[in-house]
Design a protein around this motif. Sequence first.
Motif, mmCIF file in Angstrom:
data_model
loop_
_atom_site.group_PDB
_atom_site.id
_atom_site.type_symbol
_atom_site.label_atom_id
_atom_site.label_comp_id
_atom_site.label_asym_id
_atom_site.label_seq_id
_atom_site.Cartn_x
_atom_site.Cartn_y
_atom_site.Cartn_z
ATOM 1 N N GLY A 1 17.188 -12.554 49.950
ATOM 2 C CA GLY A 1 17.964 -13.997 49.756
ATOM 3 C C GLY A 1 17.668 -14.628 48.492
ATOM 4 N N GLY A 2 16.378 -14.699 48.255
ATOM 5 C CA GLY A 2 15.949 -15.291 46.948
ATOM 6 C C GLY A 2 16.711 -14.517 45.834
ATOM 7 N N MET A 3 16.476 -13.289 45.788
ATOM 8 C CA MET A 3 17.224 -12.246 44.720
ATOM 9 C C MET A 3 18.431 -12.549 44.599
ATOM 10 S SD MET A 3 14.940 -9.167 45.718
ATOM 11 C CE MET A 3 15.485 -7.965 44.466
ATOM 12 N N LEU A 4 19.347 -12.755 45.695
ATOM 13 C CA LEU A 4 20.732 -12.980 45.612
ATOM 14 C C LEU A 4 21.051 -14.284 44.998
ATOM 15 C CD1 LEU A 4 23.576 -12.192 46.643
ATOM 16 C CD2 LEU A 4 22.933 -13.371 48.682
ATOM 17 N N ILE A 5 20.349 -15.282 45.478
ATOM 18 C CA ILE A 5 20.565 -16.724 44.774
ATOM 19 C C ILE A 5 20.688 -16.603 43.147
ATOM 20 C CG2 ILE A 5 19.639 -19.125 44.709
ATOM 21 C CD1 ILE A 5 19.018 -18.869 47.597
ATOM 22 N N SER B 1 30.524 -11.961 46.929
ATOM 23 C CA SER B 1 30.965 -10.607 46.701
ATOM 24 C C SER B 1 29.756 -9.705 46.434
ATOM 25 C CB SER B 1 31.693 -10.812 45.270
ATOM 26 O OG SER B 1 32.837 -11.522 45.386
ATOM 27 N N ILE B 2 28.643 -10.332 45.853
ATOM 28 C CA ILE B 2 27.286 -9.502 45.867
ATOM 29 C C ILE B 2 26.945 -9.358 46.917
ATOM 30 C CG2 ILE B 2 25.219 -9.575 44.656
ATOM 31 C CD1 ILE B 2 26.050 -11.071 42.376
ATOM 32 N N LEU B 3 26.969 -10.281 47.935
ATOM 33 C CA LEU B 3 26.231 -9.922 49.346
ATOM 34 C C LEU B 3 26.991 -8.732 49.855
ATOM 35 C CD1 LEU B 3 24.593 -10.750 51.592
ATOM 36 C CD2 LEU B 3 26.013 -12.451 52.339
ATOM 37 N N VAL B 4 28.212 -8.862 49.837
ATOM 38 C CA VAL B 4 28.869 -7.767 50.691
ATOM 39 C C VAL B 4 28.739 -6.375 50.285
ATOM 40 C CG1 VAL B 4 31.432 -6.865 51.093
ATOM 41 C CG2 VAL B 4 30.877 -9.587 51.446
ATOM 42 N N SER B 5 28.651 -6.244 48.988
ATOM 43 C CA SER B 5 28.720 -4.948 48.303
ATOM 44 C C SER B 5 27.244 -4.560 48.470
ATOM 45 C CB SER B 5 28.938 -5.160 46.730
ATOM 46 O OG SER B 5 28.236 -6.104 46.003
ATOM 47 N N THR B 6 26.237 -5.542 48.293
ATOM 48 C CA THR B 6 24.935 -4.982 48.480
ATOM 49 C C THR B 6 24.709 -4.614 50.034
ATOM 50 O OG1 THR B 6 24.151 -6.347 46.610
ATOM 51 C CG2 THR B 6 22.480 -5.559 48.327
ATOM 52 N N ALA B 7 25.087 -5.399 50.860
ATOM 53 C CA ALA B 7 24.777 -5.262 52.236
ATOM 54 C C ALA B 7 25.419 -3.932 52.615
ATOM 55 C CB ALA B 7 25.401 -6.197 53.061
ATOM 56 N N THR C 1 10.629 -0.001 50.936
ATOM 57 C CA THR C 1 11.880 0.774 50.591
ATOM 58 C C THR C 1 13.038 -0.087 50.231
ATOM 59 O OG1 THR C 1 11.016 2.665 52.086
ATOM 60 C CG2 THR C 1 13.622 2.371 51.551
ATOM 61 N N VAL C 2 13.324 -1.062 51.230
ATOM 62 C CA VAL C 2 14.546 -2.089 51.176
ATOM 63 C C VAL C 2 14.429 -2.811 49.668
ATOM 64 C CG1 VAL C 2 15.646 -3.939 52.400
ATOM 65 C CG2 VAL C 2 14.875 -2.085 53.713
ATOM 66 N N ILE C 3 13.279 -3.569 49.606
ATOM 67 C CA ILE C 3 13.269 -4.550 48.271
ATOM 68 C C ILE C 3 13.433 -3.895 47.119
ATOM 69 C CG2 ILE C 3 11.684 -6.015 47.023
ATOM 70 C CD1 ILE C 3 10.517 -6.895 49.865
ATOM 71 N N PRO C 4 12.836 -2.714 46.763
ATOM 72 C CA PRO C 4 13.282 -2.153 45.431
ATOM 73 C C PRO C 4 14.705 -1.556 45.432
ATOM 74 C CG PRO C 4 11.193 -1.338 46.461
ATOM 75 C CD PRO C 4 11.952 -1.974 47.484
ATOM 76 N N LEU C 5 15.165 -1.021 46.387
ATOM 77 C CA LEU C 5 16.761 -0.742 46.172
ATOM 78 C C LEU C 5 17.604 -1.696 46.271
ATOM 79 C CD1 LEU C 5 16.692 2.250 49.226
ATOM 80 C CD2 LEU C 5 16.571 2.437 46.524
ATOM 81 N N ALA C 6 17.301 -2.832 46.917
ATOM 82 C CA ALA C 6 17.932 -4.082 46.949
ATOM 83 C C ALA C 6 17.908 -4.584 45.433
ATOM 84 C CB ALA C 6 17.672 -5.112 47.971
ATOM 85 N N GLY C 7 16.751 -4.626 44.980
ATOM 86 C CA GLY C 7 16.752 -5.165 43.505
ATOM 87 C C GLY C 7 17.432 -4.519 42.611
ATOM 88 N N ILE C 8 17.402 -3.304 42.812
ATOM 89 C CA ILE C 8 18.395 -2.206 41.586
ATOM 90 C C ILE C 8 19.916 -2.617 42.010
ATOM 91 C CG2 ILE C 8 19.095 0.037 41.207
ATOM 92 C CD1 ILE C 8 16.126 0.837 41.865
ATOM 93 N N ILE D 1 20.471 6.736 43.562
ATOM 94 C CA ILE D 1 20.598 5.417 43.175
ATOM 95 C C ILE D 1 21.733 5.084 42.156
ATOM 96 C CG2 ILE D 1 19.401 3.803 41.331
ATOM 97 C CD1 ILE D 1 17.691 3.946 43.874
ATOM 98 N N LEU D 2 22.055 6.049 41.472
ATOM 99 C CA LEU D 2 23.134 5.934 40.552
ATOM 100 C C LEU D 2 24.683 6.003 41.385
ATOM 101 C CD1 LEU D 2 22.290 8.335 37.730
ATOM 102 C CD2 LEU D 2 22.663 5.785 37.556
ATOM 103 N N PHE D 3 24.719 6.692 42.419
ATOM 104 C CA PHE D 3 25.740 6.698 43.434
ATOM 105 C C PHE D 3 25.926 5.298 44.182
ATOM 106 C CE2 PHE D 3 25.349 11.502 43.907
ATOM 107 C CZ PHE D 3 25.881 11.763 42.771
ATOM 108 N N MET D 4 24.743 4.702 44.468
ATOM 109 C CA MET D 4 24.679 3.496 45.087
ATOM 110 C C MET D 4 25.142 2.314 44.024
ATOM 111 S SD MET D 4 20.830 3.537 46.893
ATOM 112 C CE MET D 4 21.059 1.672 47.476
ATOM 113 N N LEU D 5 24.746 2.639 42.894
ATOM 114 C CA LEU D 5 25.248 1.384 41.814
ATOM 115 C C LEU D 5 26.729 1.581 41.582
ATOM 116 C CD1 LEU D 5 22.103 1.790 39.186
ATOM 117 C CD2 LEU D 5 22.497 0.147 41.408
ATOM 118 N N ALA D 6 27.357 2.980 41.477
ATOM 119 C CA ALA D 6 28.660 3.128 41.102
ATOM 120 C C ALA D 6 29.379 2.333 42.323
ATOM 121 C CB ALA D 6 28.842 4.470 41.145
ATOM 122 N N PHE D 7 29.215 2.488 43.633
ATOM 123 C CA PHE D 7 29.939 1.977 44.768
ATOM 124 C C PHE D 7 29.646 0.501 44.738
ATOM 125 C CE2 PHE D 7 29.931 0.052 49.008
ATOM 126 C CZ PHE D 7 31.351 0.479 49.371
ATOM 127 N N ALA D 8 28.516 -0.086 44.588
ATOM 128 C CA ALA D 8 28.619 -1.415 44.721
ATOM 129 C C ALA D 8 28.857 -2.236 43.626
ATOM 130 C CB ALA D 8 26.802 -1.803 44.866
#
Length: 254
Positions: A67-71, A95-101, A122-129, A221-228
Amino acid sequence: MDLLIRLPWALGLILAAIALSSWQKLGLEGSLALAAGRTIAQLTVVGYFLGVVFAFKSPWAVLAVLGGMLIVASIVARNRISQKIPRLLPLIAGSILVSTALTLTYTSLLIVQPQPWYDPQTVIPLAGIVLGNAMNGAAIAGDRLVSTLNSSQLEIETHLSLGATPQQAVAQYRRDAIKAGLIPTINSMMVVGLVTLPGIITGQLLGGADPIQAAAFQMLILFMLAFATLLTTILVTQGLLRQFFNQAAQLILW
């Protein structure tokens, strides 16, 4: 531990950069020193803080960090676009929340499958990227769209006067903004492994991971970034357009 002991030697690189700036009279000495100081302070705090979160292993702690990172990401993106447009911050945050979630849910359930599902390592590093790239995509696409709309009043109003809907009048501008937001991600995918080795694969290789496994994780990671990033830019540009037209389909400039 050896790296931590030898890390102070890395300051020699910053000192060399400051010396080069001074020699070339670039005036960057203060900026380089401040950036280096902030890097040390911020990453040290983050390192100790994440150490506590990783040890605690609470889903609420993980959600609080995310949540802090999102803000922060939302505020940064909003500031790069405009602070005049109403309800821009909740639009970007949503928008960022929906795509990241959606990205993390798909990745966690079908691919990574961390145990437990909220595993902070696992979750925090992936979410940060994902958050960082979604933030950049939103900022680039949003800024491009806002600046284009403000500079194309005559063209847009001409289309409207000829019977076009607001969506039709600005469709090309929106497509161009979305493409602009995706350019950094697509460029990275085009040259990955040929020109650059991204941070994820580099870190894993330095940590002794198998090169094939490291490469596979970098693909993920790159496929995640392309979609998000694409989803974020689509949502942000669509939301922005609603702020530029009233109920009578008249253009409003900000």
